[in-house]
Design a protein around this motif. Structure first.
Motif, PDB file in Angstrom:
ATOM      1  N   ALA A   1       0.829  -1.210   0.000  1.00 44.90           N
ATOM      2  CA  ALA A   1       0.000   0.000   0.000  1.00 44.90           C
ATOM      3  C   ALA A   1       0.861   1.257   0.000  1.00 44.90           C
ATOM      4  N   HIS A   2       2.018   1.192   0.658  1.00 42.69           N
ATOM      5  CA  HIS A   2       2.938   2.328   0.718  1.00 42.69           C
ATOM      6  C   HIS A   2       4.334   1.846   0.338  1.00 42.69           C
ATOM      7  N   PRO A   3       4.570   1.584  -0.937  1.00 38.83           N
ATOM      8  CA  PRO A   3       5.860   1.040  -1.359  1.00 38.83           C
ATOM      9  C   PRO A   3       6.990   2.044  -1.200  1.00 38.83           C
ATOM     10  N   VAL A   4       8.199   1.526  -0.951  1.00 35.77           N
ATOM     11  CA  VAL A   4       9.359   2.395  -0.824  1.00 35.77           C
ATOM     12  C   VAL A   4       9.701   3.028  -2.170  1.00 35.77           C
ATOM     13  N   VAL A   5       9.416   2.331  -3.272  1.00 31.15           N
ATOM     14  CA  VAL A   5       9.574   2.874  -4.622  1.00 31.15           C
ATOM     15  C   VAL A   5       8.288   2.610  -5.391  1.00 31.15           C
ATOM     16  N   PRO A   6       7.408   3.598  -5.525  1.00 25.63           N
ATOM     17  CA  PRO A   6       6.174   3.386  -6.285  1.00 25.63           C
ATOM     18  C   PRO A   6       6.508   3.197  -7.769  1.00 25.63           C
ATOM     19  N   LEU A   7       6.377   1.984  -8.260  1.00 27.46           N
ATOM     20  CA  LEU A   7       6.772   1.695  -9.635  1.00 27.46           C
ATOM     21  C   LEU A   7       5.915   2.448 -10.646  1.00 27.46           C
ATOM     22  N   GLY A   8       4.703   2.839 -10.238  1.00 24.65           N
ATOM     23  CA  GLY A   8       3.840   3.597 -11.133  1.00 24.65           C
ATOM     24  C   GLY A   8       4.413   4.950 -11.518  1.00 24.65           C
ATOM     25  N   LEU A   9       5.350   5.476 -10.722  1.00 28.07           N
ATOM     26  CA  LEU A   9       5.978   6.751 -11.072  1.00 28.07           C
ATOM     27  C   LEU A   9       6.612   6.708 -12.458  1.00 28.07           C
ATOM     28  N   PHE A  10       7.159   5.550 -12.810  1.00 31.30           N
ATOM     29  CA  PHE A  10       7.936   5.447 -14.041  1.00 31.30           C
ATOM     30  C   PHE A  10       7.075   5.324 -15.286  1.00 31.30           C
ATOM     31  N   ARG A  11       5.752   5.284 -15.118  1.00 32.05           N
ATOM     32  CA  ARG A  11       4.886   5.313 -16.293  1.00 32.05           C
ATOM     33  C   ARG A  11       4.887   6.684 -16.949  1.00 32.05           C
ATOM     34  N   ASP A  12       5.226   7.694 -16.172  1.00 29.75           N
ATOM     35  CA  ASP A  12       5.340   9.047 -16.718  1.00 29.75           C
ATOM     36  C   ASP A  12       6.693   9.169 -17.413  1.00 29.75           C
ATOM     37  N   ARG A  13       6.698   9.512 -18.703  1.00 26.57           N
ATOM     38  CA  ARG A  13       7.959   9.516 -19.440  1.00 26.57           C
ATOM     39  C   ARG A  13       8.934  10.575 -18.929  1.00 26.57           C
ATOM     40  N   THR A  14       8.408  11.687 -18.418  1.00 26.62           N
ATOM     41  CA  THR A  14       9.303  12.711 -17.874  1.00 26.62           C
ATOM     42  C   THR A  14      10.043  12.180 -16.655  1.00 26.62           C
ATOM     43  N   VAL A  15       9.332  11.479 -15.782  1.00 27.38           N
ATOM     44  CA  VAL A  15       9.964  10.883 -14.601  1.00 27.38           C
ATOM     45  C   VAL A  15      11.022   9.874 -15.030  1.00 27.38           C
ATOM     46  N   ALA A  16      10.665   8.993 -15.948  1.00 28.43           N
ATOM     47  CA  ALA A  16      11.597   7.956 -16.396  1.00 28.43           C
ATOM     48  C   ALA A  16      12.847   8.572 -17.028  1.00 28.43           C
ATOM     49  N   ILE A  17      12.661   9.603 -17.856  1.00 25.81           N
ATOM     50  CA  ILE A  17      13.813  10.240 -18.513  1.00 25.81           C
ATOM     51  C   ILE A  17      14.665  10.993 -17.494  1.00 25.81           C
ATOM     52  N   ALA A  18      14.021  11.662 -16.545  1.00 23.02           N
ATOM     53  CA  ALA A  18      14.781  12.388 -15.523  1.00 23.02           C
ATOM     54  C   ALA A  18      15.638  11.439 -14.697  1.00 23.02           C
ATOM     55  N   VAL A  19      15.082  10.299 -14.305  1.00 27.83           N
ATOM     56  CA  VAL A  19      15.844   9.319 -13.523  1.00 27.83           C
ATOM     57  C   VAL A  19      16.988   8.745 -14.363  1.00 27.83           C
ATOM     58  N   ALA A  20      16.716   8.429 -15.624  1.00 24.21           N
ATOM     59  CA  ALA A  20      17.763   7.899 -16.502  1.00 24.21           C
ATOM     60  C   ALA A  20      18.880   8.919 -16.715  1.00 24.21           C
ATOM     61  N   ALA A  21      18.506  10.175 -16.955  1.00 24.07           N
ATOM     62  CA  ALA A  21      19.519  11.218 -17.152  1.00 24.07           C
ATOM     63  C   ALA A  21      20.327  11.439 -15.879  1.00 24.07           C
ATOM     64  N   GLY A  22      19.662  11.429 -14.734  1.00 32.75           N
ATOM     65  CA  GLY A  22      20.377  11.570 -13.472  1.00 32.75           C
ATOM     66  C   GLY A  22      21.367  10.435 -13.265  1.00 32.75           C
ATOM     67  N   GLY A  23      20.959   9.216 -13.622  1.00 27.72           N
ATOM     68  CA  GLY A  23      21.868   8.083 -13.505  1.00 27.72           C
ATOM     69  C   GLY A  23      23.062   8.200 -14.437  1.00 27.72           C
ATOM     70  N   ALA A  24      22.822   8.627 -15.675  1.00 26.22           N
ATOM     71  CA  ALA A  24      23.912   8.771 -16.645  1.00 26.22           C
ATOM     72  C   ALA A  24      24.920   9.830 -16.184  1.00 26.22           C
ATOM     73  N   VAL A  25      24.424  10.939 -15.662  1.00 28.54           N
ATOM     74  CA  VAL A  25      25.313  11.994 -15.167  1.00 28.54           C
ATOM     75  C   VAL A  25      26.143  11.484 -13.993  1.00 28.54           C
ATOM     76  N   SER A  26      25.518  10.712 -13.099  1.00 30.58           N
ATOM     77  CA  SER A  26      26.247  10.197 -11.939  1.00 30.58           C
ATOM     78  C   SER A  26      27.318   9.200 -12.353  1.00 30.58           C
ATOM     79  N   VAL A  27      26.998   8.339 -13.316  1.00 33.44           N
ATOM     80  CA  VAL A  27      28.000   7.398 -13.817  1.00 33.44           C
ATOM     81  C   VAL A  27      29.200   8.164 -14.366  1.00 33.44           C
ATOM     82  N   ALA A  28      28.933   9.188 -15.175  1.00 35.66           N
ATOM     83  CA  ALA A  28      30.012   9.957 -15.788  1.00 35.66           C
ATOM     84  C   ALA A  28      30.829  10.709 -14.745  1.00 35.66           C
ATOM     85  N   PHE A  29      30.154  11.413 -13.847  1.00 36.76           N
ATOM     86  CA  PHE A  29      30.872  12.271 -12.902  1.00 36.76           C
ATOM     87  C   PHE A  29      31.611  11.456 -11.851  1.00 36.76           C
ATOM     88  N   TYR A  30      30.884  10.639 -11.095  1.00 35.45           N
ATOM     89  CA  TYR A  30      31.517   9.891 -10.012  1.00 35.45           C
ATOM     90  C   TYR A  30      32.488   8.848 -10.553  1.00 35.45           C
TER      91      TYR A  30
END
Length: 464
Positions: A264-293
């Motif tokens: 009922a109260h998931p730690v990661v609501p998987l439904g968030l990723f149905r929104d393409r803006t959310v999915a792209i923002a998370v993917a871009a954030g991950g790519a930047v972190s891989v590159a920088f760190y």
């Protein structure tokens, strides 16, 4: 880079007020100082160790795989547990939670500094990461608590809190080089002890926070932690044990997905990723972190192991790169507010990708000024991207889910950075310069993919 997006959580929850039975006179300035000091330490310890890694290897051994665990044990524990520690702060009260986190962080730092061998150091780094995950949301709650009725002062306090994190990331490599040179690698951990003591003393003047009910998703947290730890182990260790760990990661990942679809109260609501803006923002954030760190890790070793520089010289090589991050974050935030988040993301990601490609010819003969200059566009591109992608994600979710979304984004970026370090460490272990160049290509490729994806992201609101 680890922290500027955390500002977005500042206005997401009602500010907890002091307990009506509290007897201490509130001191907003001291409360802010306590929150800022502890938060800065958590950010500093994510970046300060990189330059000290070769010195640690000389003392404790362990090879490249051991050095990867020194970094990733902190980062992955920090990232995985951050999914739940906001709820823990609400349930126990921010003041109590923050005091507990500071105490554990100090004890873990002492254990790091006294570590007689690599396994003890890695275990203590895990404890540091757990404490940092507890401290971060509690520190932000304390900032809000200090200024419950003045939105202008609260906004300034949150901006100062965020700037402290950015400054810590920028000064981390230099501080690591200085401490390792004039003291020893153990000094990067022992310096935390007086600073946490000061934060605890300042916290005495903070009013006690109210406790509020908040749901905890224990099965989701446990399966997420197991999946991430096993995946990192598989990438770093490889071989037969790595395959076994990969199987554990897959099984835990499947269990996590099943748990989260039923909670009922998931730690990661998987439904968030149905929104393409959310999915792209998370993917871009991950790519930047891989590159920088990933590149900070690789070049920290490159400067010392390939170019035979001292720890201090290696730290100073990062100063032009990291020194511009805070200023660029501010510019990126203004661009995002004026033109919407998509435009600065479409500038920042390709800039970072191009910077990575420009680093491909680097080898042991590359002059220091030229190499330091080549790292600057990477930092600029990453710093231009993160505040806008965070704003895009916050704009894409309902207000009541913004805090949760910010936590998911923060954790995803930290996880991506940790896994990037794991993968790049494995690559350079087979031949440093060749592995470095493959790592650069992988990072650039990820940023190209997310740049293309950003074209399909909704433009987002523009503000005057």
């Amino acid at each position: 880079m680890a922290t500027h997006h955390a500002t977005q959580t500042a206005e997401l929850r009602p500010a907890p007020g002091p307990s009506p039975t509290g007897t201490r006179r509130p001191s907003p300035g001291l409360t802010l100082a306590a929150a800022l000091l502890g938060f800065t330490l958590t950010c500093l310890d994510a970046s300060v160790v990189n330059v000290a890694l070769p010195s640690m290897e000389d003392t404790l051994g362990g090879g490249t795989a051991g050095l990867q665990w020194v970094v990733d044990s902190y980062t992955l524990a920090f990232a995985a547990l951050m999914l739940s520690t906001g709820a823990l702060s609400d349930r126990a009260g921010a003041t109590r939670t923050y005091a507990l986190g500071l105490t554990v962080f100090a004890l873990a730092s002492a254990a790091c500094g006294l570590a007689p061998n690599l396994p003890v150091l890695i275990g203590a780094r895990v404890a540091q990461g757990v404490a940092a995950a507890v401290m971060l949301p509690a520190s932000l709650a304390l900032v809000r608590q200090a200024y419950p009725d003045d939105a202008v002062k609260r906004a300034r306090a949150v901006a100062l809190w965020t700037a402290g994190g950015s400054a810590a990331v920028a000064v981390g490599p230099v501080a690591g080089g200085v401490l390792t040179t004039v003291w020893d690698w153990r000094g990067i951990f022992f310096v935390n002890l007086p600073l946490t003591a000061v934060a605890l003393v300042l916290l005495v003047r903070a009013p006690r926070s109210e406790r509020r009910p908040a749901p905890l998703d224990v099965p989701g947290q446990v399966t997420a932690t197991v999946a991430l730890a096993a995946l990192a182990f598989a990438v770093i260790e490889g071989g037969t044990t790595g395959l076994v760990a990969l199987g554990v990661a897959v099984a835990a990942g499947v269990a996590f997905w099943r748990v989260e679809t039923r909670q009922a109260h998931p730690v990661v609501p998987l439904g968030l990723f149905r929104d393409r803006t959310v999915a792209i923002a998370v993917a871009a954030g991950g790519a930047v972190s891989v590159a920088f760190y990933g590149m900070v890790f690789v070049f920290s070793l490159f400067f010392q192991q390939v170019q035979d520089r001292s720890a201090l010289s290696a730290g100073l090589m990062f100063l032009p790169m990291t020194g511009l991050i805070a200023v660029t974050n501010i510019v990126a935030g203004k661009l995002s507010a004026r033109f919407g988040p998509r435009l600065p993301m479409l500038v920042g990601q390709p800039l970072a990708a191009a910077a990575l490609l420009l680093l491909l010819p680097v080898d042991e003969t590359t002059p220091a000024p030229w190499l330091a200059a080549l790292l600057v566009p990477l930092a600029l591109g990453c710093a231009l991207t993160v505040p806008p992608l965070t704003a895009a994600m916050m704009d894409a979710v309902p207000a009541e889910r913004a805090g949760l979304a910010a936590g998911v984004l923060n954790a995803a970026r930290q996880v991506a950075g940790g896994l990037g370090i794991a993968a790049f460490g494995a690559l350079i272990a087979g031949g440093f310069v060749t592995g470095m160049r493959v790592s650069l290509l992988i990072s650039a490729g990820l940023l190209v993919v997310t740049s293309v994806a950003t074209v399909w992201m909704r433009p987002g609101p523009r503000r005057a």
